[in-house]
Write a protein that holds these residues in place. Structure first.
Motif, short mmCIF file in Angstrom:
data_model
loop_
_atom_site.label_atom_id
_atom_site.label_comp_id
_atom_site.label_asym_id
_atom_site.label_seq_id
_atom_site.Cartn_x
_atom_site.Cartn_y
_atom_site.Cartn_z
N PHE A 1 9.13 -63.93 -45.31
CA PHE A 1 9.50 -64.45 -43.99
C PHE A 1 8.44 -65.42 -43.49
CE2 PHE A 1 9.18 -64.35 -39.37
CZ PHE A 1 10.42 -64.86 -39.05
N THR A 2 8.90 -66.61 -43.10
CA THR A 2 7.99 -67.64 -42.55
C THR A 2 8.58 -68.29 -41.31
OG1 THR A 2 8.97 -69.39 -43.92
CG2 THR A 2 7.09 -68.19 -44.85
N GLY A 3 9.67 -67.72 -40.78
CA GLY A 3 10.46 -68.40 -39.78
C GLY A 3 10.00 -68.22 -38.35
N SER A 4 10.94 -68.48 -37.45
CA SER A 4 10.69 -68.50 -36.02
C SER A 4 10.91 -67.12 -35.41
CB SER A 4 11.61 -69.50 -35.34
OG SER A 4 12.97 -69.05 -35.43
N ARG A 5 10.51 -67.00 -34.15
CA ARG A 5 10.76 -65.77 -33.39
C ARG A 5 12.25 -65.49 -33.32
NH1 ARG A 5 8.05 -62.91 -29.14
NH2 ARG A 5 9.54 -61.86 -27.76
N GLU A 6 13.04 -66.52 -33.07
CA GLU A 6 14.49 -66.35 -32.97
C GLU A 6 15.06 -65.82 -34.28
OE1 GLU A 6 18.56 -69.00 -32.22
OE2 GLU A 6 16.60 -69.98 -32.36
N LEU B 1 0.95 -65.48 -44.09
CA LEU B 1 0.28 -65.00 -42.89
C LEU B 1 -1.15 -65.52 -42.79
CD1 LEU B 1 0.57 -62.71 -40.55
CD2 LEU B 1 -0.68 -61.27 -42.17
N CYS B 2 -1.78 -65.78 -43.93
CA CYS B 2 -3.19 -66.15 -44.00
C CYS B 2 -3.41 -67.66 -44.00
CB CYS B 2 -3.82 -65.54 -45.25
SG CYS B 2 -3.55 -63.76 -45.44
N ASP B 3 -2.35 -68.41 -43.79
CA ASP B 3 -2.43 -69.88 -43.85
C ASP B 3 -2.61 -70.43 -42.43
OD1 ASP B 3 -2.01 -72.64 -44.10
OD2 ASP B 3 -0.62 -72.36 -45.78
N GLU B 4 -3.80 -70.92 -42.14
CA GLU B 4 -4.11 -71.41 -40.80
C GLU B 4 -3.35 -72.69 -40.46
OE1 GLU B 4 -6.61 -73.92 -43.38
OE2 GLU B 4 -5.96 -71.81 -43.40
N GLY C 1 0.90 -70.75 -40.95
CA GLY C 1 1.26 -69.36 -40.71
C GLY C 1 0.72 -68.72 -39.44
N LEU C 2 0.08 -69.51 -38.58
CA LEU C 2 -0.54 -68.91 -37.39
C LEU C 2 0.48 -68.19 -36.51
CD1 LEU C 2 -3.23 -71.51 -36.20
CD2 LEU C 2 -3.60 -69.22 -37.16
N HIS C 3 1.70 -68.72 -36.42
CA HIS C 3 2.70 -68.08 -35.56
C HIS C 3 3.04 -66.68 -36.05
CE1 HIS C 3 5.13 -69.51 -38.89
NE2 HIS C 3 6.19 -68.88 -38.42
N LEU C 4 2.86 -66.43 -37.36
CA LEU C 4 3.17 -65.10 -37.89
C LEU C 4 2.19 -64.05 -37.40
CD1 LEU C 4 4.09 -65.84 -41.62
CD2 LEU C 4 5.63 -65.49 -39.68
N ARG C 5 0.98 -64.47 -37.08
CA ARG C 5 -0.02 -63.51 -36.59
C ARG C 5 0.50 -62.74 -35.37
NH1 ARG C 5 -4.21 -62.82 -40.32
NH2 ARG C 5 -5.04 -64.82 -41.02
N LEU D 1 -2.51 -58.23 -52.91
CA LEU D 1 -1.70 -57.51 -51.93
C LEU D 1 -2.58 -56.70 -50.99
CD1 LEU D 1 1.33 -57.10 -51.25
CD2 LEU D 1 1.19 -54.94 -52.51
N ALA D 2 -3.69 -56.17 -51.51
CA ALA D 2 -4.62 -55.40 -50.67
C ALA D 2 -5.18 -56.27 -49.56
CB ALA D 2 -5.74 -54.82 -51.52
N HIS D 3 -5.47 -57.52 -49.85
CA HIS D 3 -5.98 -58.45 -48.84
C HIS D 3 -4.90 -58.73 -47.79
CE1 HIS D 3 -8.44 -61.77 -47.26
NE2 HIS D 3 -7.30 -62.42 -47.13
N ILE D 4 -3.67 -58.92 -48.23
CA ILE D 4 -2.58 -59.21 -47.30
C ILE D 4 -2.37 -58.04 -46.34
CG2 ILE D 4 -0.09 -59.59 -47.13
CD1 ILE D 4 -0.34 -61.11 -49.83
#
Length: 264
Positions: A157-162, A180-183, A186-190, A229-232
């Motif tokens: 999943f990389t999408g929007s809130r909606e 998630l770790c891509d500044e 992926g910042l919105h995923l945080r 995966l442990a880092h994620i």
């Protein structure tokens, strides 16, 4: 921690020279089971073969990614059905729609997706789903199968809130990767991952793609692999405000429930 990677493309040629070592490194980081993604006529049988070579540890999906939708012929459908006769194949897919790259014409994508949804409706296995820049058509096609599918996960999943809340409203699972770790992207995923209920959260590497950009030191080859995966899960737990053991236990429990995996 015991972790389950629900999406690793271990049939990719970049693993041909050291696949056994990749598995060893993953085990050393607590990855006890993996689901190997089958996303084409070529790679779905290879995913099954890997799963059969590692019983109880590796499992497979079988399907055709939208990038390869033009290969979904009647013969391909018969091949997928034969693959799904094997118990090691635990989900239909990777299948869905991708209007971002349009590697296959959109009508072909929709036809291939519908046939795989029908396969899932018939065999009772969960769906391993891909959606990028095609949300409206994706939701419309899924709606045609309301009440007919065992379960579904929107992988990577990389999408929007909606989009997220549309999926959660359907009680689907959501797969989180190193995106998630891509500044940069992926910042919105945080923030969004806080809203995923604990019982609908799954984790994956999508290896060899999406190496987490926060891994230190960064490997020179830039290849992702299941050991990360442990880092994620550590980053995901931090963003959710949870102890990492809590996030790890929830995602492992969910993966076993979703794919009907044995304890290991």
């Amino acid at each position: 921690m015991h972790l389950i990677d629900i999406g690793a493309n271990l049939t990719h040629e970049s693993f041909d020279h050291d696949r056994a070592a990749v598995l060893d490194r993953a085990r050393a980081q607590g990855v006890v089971q993996m689901v190997i993604t089958g996303a084409s006529r070529e790679h779905s049988p290879q995913a099954l073969a890997l799963a059969q070579a590692h019983p109880g540890e590796l499992f497979a999906t079988a399907g055709v990614h939208p990038h390869h939708a033009t290969e979904y012929t009647d013969e391909c459908d018969a091949e997928m059905r034969a693959l799904h006769a094997h118990p090691e194949v635990v989900a239909v897919g990777e299948c869905g729609l991708d209007y971002f790259r349009d590697f296959s014409p959109r009508p072909a994508q929709r036809r291939a997706f519908e046939r795989q949804l029908q396969l899932g409706a018939e065999n009772g296995k969960p769906l391993f789903l891909h959606q990028r820049d095609a949300h409206a058509d994706f939701m419309a096609m899924m709606k045609n199968f309301d009440g007919k599918l065992a379960a579904a996960v929107v992988h990577c999943f990389t999408g929007s809130r909606e989009e997220l809340f549309d999926y959660l409203d359907q009680d689907w699972y959501v797969g989180i990767t190193g995106w998630l770790c891509d500044e940069r992207r992926g910042l919105h995923l945080r923030e969004l991952v806080k809203h995923i209920p604990a019982h609908r959260l799954l984790i994956e590497t999508d290896a060899p793609y999406l190496l987490p950009r926060t891994v230190r030191p960064q490997p020179s080859h830039r290849r992702n692999e299941p050991m990360y995966l442990a880092h994620i899960v550590e980053e995901l737990a931090r963003d959710r405000g949870e102890d990492v053991a809590v996030t790890a236990a929830a995602t492992t429990r969910n993966a076993r429930e979703f794919f009907r995996l044995p304890e290991r």
